[in-house]
Design a protein around this motif. Structure first.
Motif, PDB file in Angstrom:
ATOM      1  N   LEU A   1       0.808  -1.208   0.000  1.00 23.53           N
ATOM      2  CA  LEU A   1       0.000   0.000   0.000  1.00 23.53           C
ATOM      3  C   LEU A   1       0.844   1.263   0.000  1.00 23.53           C
ATOM      4  CD1 LEU A   1      -2.802  -0.973   2.539  1.00 23.53           C
ATOM      5  CD2 LEU A   1      -2.738  -1.326   0.099  1.00 23.53           C
TER       6      LEU A   1
ATOM      7  N   VAL B   1      -3.593   2.992   6.780  1.00 19.56           N
ATOM      8  CA  VAL B   1      -4.546   2.012   7.284  1.00 19.56           C
ATOM      9  C   VAL B   1      -5.195   2.622   8.514  1.00 19.56           C
ATOM     10  CG1 VAL B   1      -4.851  -0.284   8.292  1.00 19.56           C
ATOM     11  CG2 VAL B   1      -3.192   0.054   6.439  1.00 19.56           C
TER      12      VAL B   1
ATOM     13  N   GLU C   1      -1.542  -4.294   7.325  1.00 17.00           N
ATOM     14  CA  GLU C   1      -2.335  -4.830   6.225  1.00 17.00           C
ATOM     15  C   GLU C   1      -2.630  -6.294   6.483  1.00 17.00           C
ATOM     16  OE1 GLU C   1       0.149  -4.053   2.807  1.00 17.00           O
ATOM     17  OE2 GLU C   1       0.780  -2.219   3.818  1.00 17.00           O
TER      18      GLU C   1
ATOM     19  N   GLN D   1      -9.408   7.872   0.994  1.00 16.05           N
ATOM     20  CA  GLN D   1      -8.343   6.986   0.494  1.00 16.05           C
ATOM     21  C   GLN D   1      -7.658   6.161   1.573  1.00 16.05           C
ATOM     22  OE1 GLN D   1      -8.059   6.956  -3.002  1.00 16.05           O
ATOM     23  NE2 GLN D   1      -9.801   8.299  -2.701  1.00 16.05           N
ATOM     24  N   SER D   2      -8.188   6.147   2.794  1.00 11.09           N
ATOM     25  CA  SER D   2      -7.586   5.290   3.814  1.00 11.09           C
ATOM     26  C   SER D   2      -8.082   3.859   3.604  1.00 11.09           C
ATOM     27  CB  SER D   2      -7.941   5.774   5.218  1.00 11.09           C
ATOM     28  OG  SER D   2      -9.303   5.520   5.503  1.00 11.09           O
ATOM     29  N   TRP D   3      -7.367   2.923   4.214  1.00  4.38           N
ATOM     30  CA  TRP D   3      -7.691   1.509   4.046  1.00  4.38           C
ATOM     31  C   TRP D   3      -8.214   0.925   5.345  1.00  4.38           C
ATOM     32  CZ3 TRP D   3      -6.988  -1.364  -0.493  1.00  4.38           C
ATOM     33  CH2 TRP D   3      -6.366  -0.669  -1.551  1.00  4.38           C
ATOM     34  N   GLN D   4      -9.172   0.005   5.222  1.00  2.00           N
ATOM     35  CA  GLN D   4      -9.664  -0.747   6.359  1.00  2.00           C
ATOM     36  C   GLN D   4      -9.525  -2.230   6.068  1.00  2.00           C
ATOM     37  OE1 GLN D   4     -11.878   1.912   5.023  1.00  2.00           O
ATOM     38  NE2 GLN D   4     -10.637   3.099   6.423  1.00  2.00           N
TER      39      GLN D   4
ATOM     40  N   GLN E   1     -10.547   0.103   0.366  1.00  2.00           N
ATOM     41  CA  GLN E   1     -10.132   1.510   0.406  1.00  2.00           C
ATOM     42  C   GLN E   1     -11.328   2.440   0.310  1.00  2.00           C
ATOM     43  OE1 GLN E   1      -7.677   3.070  -2.825  1.00  2.00           O
ATOM     44  NE2 GLN E   1      -6.539   4.289  -1.359  1.00  2.00           N
ATOM     45  N   CYS E   2     -11.335   3.470   1.153  1.00  2.00           N
ATOM     46  CA  CYS E   2     -12.409   4.452   1.155  1.00  2.00           C
ATOM     47  C   CYS E   2     -12.299   5.377  -0.047  1.00  2.00           C
ATOM     48  CB  CYS E   2     -12.347   5.265   2.444  1.00  2.00           C
ATOM     49  SG  CYS E   2     -13.566   6.598   2.509  1.00  2.00           S
ATOM     50  N   GLU E   3     -13.415   5.573  -0.747  1.00  2.00           N
ATOM     51  CA  GLU E   3     -13.458   6.464  -1.905  1.00  2.00           C
ATOM     52  C   GLU E   3     -13.157   7.911  -1.504  1.00  2.00           C
ATOM     53  OE1 GLU E   3     -14.781   5.955  -5.243  1.00  2.00           O
ATOM     54  OE2 GLU E   3     -14.623   3.804  -4.920  1.00  2.00           O
TER      55      GLU E   3
ATOM     56  N   CYS F   1     -15.649   4.757   4.234  1.00  2.96           N
ATOM     57  CA  CYS F   1     -15.282   4.229   5.543  1.00  2.96           C
ATOM     58  C   CYS F   1     -16.131   4.831   6.666  1.00  2.96           C
ATOM     59  CB  CYS F   1     -13.800   4.482   5.827  1.00  2.96           C
ATOM     60  SG  CYS F   1     -13.402   6.179   6.297  1.00  2.96           S
TER      61      CYS F   1
ATOM     62  N   GLU G   1      -0.081   4.728   1.687  1.00  6.21           N
ATOM     63  CA  GLU G   1      -1.496   4.753   2.022  1.00  6.21           C
ATOM     64  C   GLU G   1      -1.684   4.488   3.513  1.00  6.21           C
ATOM     65  OE1 GLU G   1      -3.528   5.697  -0.126  1.00  6.21           O
ATOM     66  OE2 GLU G   1      -2.731   5.153  -2.085  1.00  6.21           O
TER      67      GLU G   1
END
Length: 53
Positions: A3, A8, A17, A28-31, A23-25, A49, A6
């Protein structure tokens, strides 16, 4: 990790990860999909998210 820079930012607060990330539209963070109750089969086309919702 793959990532790169990016972020998380998950409700579980573990910033690592795992096999299935979403990924949030908006931000742009990741869950972690699992934490958000999602499976690879049922990811929404536009995912937002918990922070942005």
């Amino acid at each position: 990790g793959p990532l790169g820079s990016e972020v998380v930012r998950c409700i579980c607060e573990v910033q690592e990860e795992n096999d299935f990330m979403i990924q949030c539209e908006e931000c742009q963070s990741w869950q972690h999909g699992v934490c958000m109750g999602l499976l690879e089969e049922n990811v929404p086309e536009k995912y937002t998210c918990y922070v942005c919702q």
